[in-house]
Design a protein around this motif. Structure first.
Motif, PDB file in Angstrom:
ATOM      1  N   SER A   1      -5.741  -3.648   1.335  1.00  0.00           N
ATOM      2  CA  SER A   1      -5.216  -2.698   0.355  1.00  0.00           C
ATOM      3  C   SER A   1      -5.851  -1.323   0.467  1.00  0.00           C
TER       4      SER A   1
ATOM      5  N   ARG B   1      -5.308   1.736  -5.485  1.00  0.00           N
ATOM      6  CA  ARG B   1      -5.545   0.653  -4.530  1.00  0.00           C
ATOM      7  C   ARG B   1      -6.290  -0.520  -5.178  1.00  0.00           C
TER       8      ARG B   1
ATOM      9  N   LYS C   1       0.803  -1.226   0.000  1.00  0.00           N
ATOM     10  CA  LYS C   1       0.000   0.000   0.000  1.00  0.00           C
ATOM     11  C   LYS C   1       0.838   1.279   0.000  1.00  0.00           C
TER      12      LYS C   1
END
Length: 428
Positions: free
Chosen positions: A397, A117, A107
């Motif tokens: 994420s 993302r 991330k």
């Protein structure tokens, strides 16, 4: 999701409104009385706390600086995603932990390289369950081996169950194609318009200092996570990792990691105890809605199980099937069941006792059919918005669940099409 649960309970209770309200209340009370569900929900909330502590301690910022400036390991969108892909392949012990670690590491790097993302969530999801269903030194292997042993001991099939499972894994075409497709997509940047249009998040560095920070402040909690899973699987399995409880292990792992981070950051004065508690609260609060989504997903799973959805769908495949199409039909049917119930393990439990006798009756390849069940279960679970792996990949994420499902679906369907072709070819 609540509407789907209500409708299912409404059907189960013969369309009685009064009984339906009572049934829905009973359903959620029952769900919240199950230890493994409470542990999974606790895991989801604690993940948020871990992520927030990592960020506010400066560990993530120092890790990004090390990877991008000091070592130049990550210097492009492709390399940022490839790090998460490699982690997803290497850590095969538990699909939830695989997604968590791949997301936690990827991330900040993806934010730094302006990678959305949604792309990261796709990589996390496409490596977690597929790799766990191929390298079976985990709970997946224990479940599948147990289901096959039941068929052997009942006399339906002959032979060694371990050998049969190994042969079946070779025919797990969806998981293999999903891993290959994901690698090709990352390497060549083959993204759909919807994936390309997904939102890119700007990295937040507010109130975060990297002075005196070390890359080990990020790596040590991650390594602790990995080895703790092995340890708790060993403990919950009474000395046998394959028999360990996945839900208990990931819950105890996240709690242990919180304690480890308390010692690492507070005792070593990386952050104050007050800031540690505040970060824990804020992080858990952020992911509380995700925990509720998981709870509703479990509710839908219970309702579809009570409605016998899987068995009903499987009944369509029990008549008039050509041997050349048996594996392909089993694959598609398993995918539909997993998609509608949100569980690959539940699909295995439903379909293997149905598919194996069908293969024997038609003189088909039993290993190929079991491989089709595994592939279909992973495929349907991969696409389902109510799947725990889908939700946890989104959670790890930082991507919206609906956006994740919509953006990864074309790639999942492509992998499924490739697998379908191989099932037909091998059947012929």
């Amino acid at each position: 999701m609540f509407g789907a649960i209500f409708l299912g309970v409404f059907i189960i209770n013969d369309f009685s409104i009064v009984t339906t309200f009572s049934g829905v209340a009973t359903l959620f009370i029952t769900l919240l009385s199950k230890g493994w569900i409470l542990k999974t929900l606790g895991f989801a909330i604690l993940v948020g706390s871990i992520m927030e502590i990592l960020e506010r301690s400066g560990a993530i910022a120092s890790f990004v600086k090390y990877m991008t400036e000091k070592r130049s390991i990550v210097n492009s969108p492709r390399s940022a995603l490839m790090i998460s892909y490699i982690i997803g392949v290497v850590i095969f012990i538990e699909s939830s932990i695989t997604s968590l670690i791949a997301g936690a590491v990827g991330k900040p790097l993806c934010d730094r390289e302006k990678v959305s993302r949604a792309k990261l969530a796709y990589v996390c999801d496409s490596t977690s369950a597929p790799i766990s269903s191929l390298i079976l030194f985990n709970g997946w292997g224990a479940l599948l081996l147990g289901l096959i042993m039941t068929q052997v001991e009942s006399g339906i099939i002959a032979g060694d169950s371990v050998s049969l499972l190994i042969h079946a894994v070779v025919f797990n075409f969806y998981s293999i194609s999903a891993l290959i497709v994901t690698f090709v997509v990352i390497w060549f940047g083959l993204y759909t318009k919807r994936m390309e249009a997904s939102q890119v998040y700007k990295p937040s560095t507010a109130h975060i200092s990297t002075s005196g920070a070390s890359v080990w402040n990020m790596l040590l909690p991650i390594l602790f996570l990995v080895f703790s899973v092995f340890g708790f699987l060993y403990l919950t399995g009474d000395g046998n990792i394959l028999k360990g409880s996945g839900s208990s292990s990931i819950f105890y792992t996240t709690i242990s990691t919180m304690v480890f981070m308390l010692l690492l950051y507070v005792v070593l004065q990386k952050m104050s105890f007050k800031h540690y508690l505040r970060a824990s609260y804020i992080g858990g609060k952020k992911l509380f809605p995700i925990a509720m989504v998981l709870l509703f997903a479990f509710g839908i799973g219970e309702v579809t199980s009570d409605l016998k959805t899987g068995i009903y769908l499987a009944s369509f495949a029990s008549e008039n099937i050509s041997i050349s199409l048996l594996a392909a039909v089993i694959f598609v049917l398993s995918g539909i069941i997993a998609f509608s119930t949100g569980t690959s393990w539940g699909t295995f439990s439903i379909m293997i006792p149905i598919a194996v006798p069908m293969a024997v009756a038609l003189d088909g390849d039993v290993a190929l059919v079991i491989g089709a069940v595994i592939s279909g279960g992973v495929f349907g679970d991969h696409c389902s918005p109510i799947s725990d792996t889908t939700i946890i990949s989104s959670l790890a994420s930082g991507c919206d669940v609906v956006e994740h499902v919509n953006t990864q679906l074309p790639y999942a369907l492509l992998s499924a099409l490739i697998a379908l072709v191989f099932f037909i070819l091998f059947s012929l």
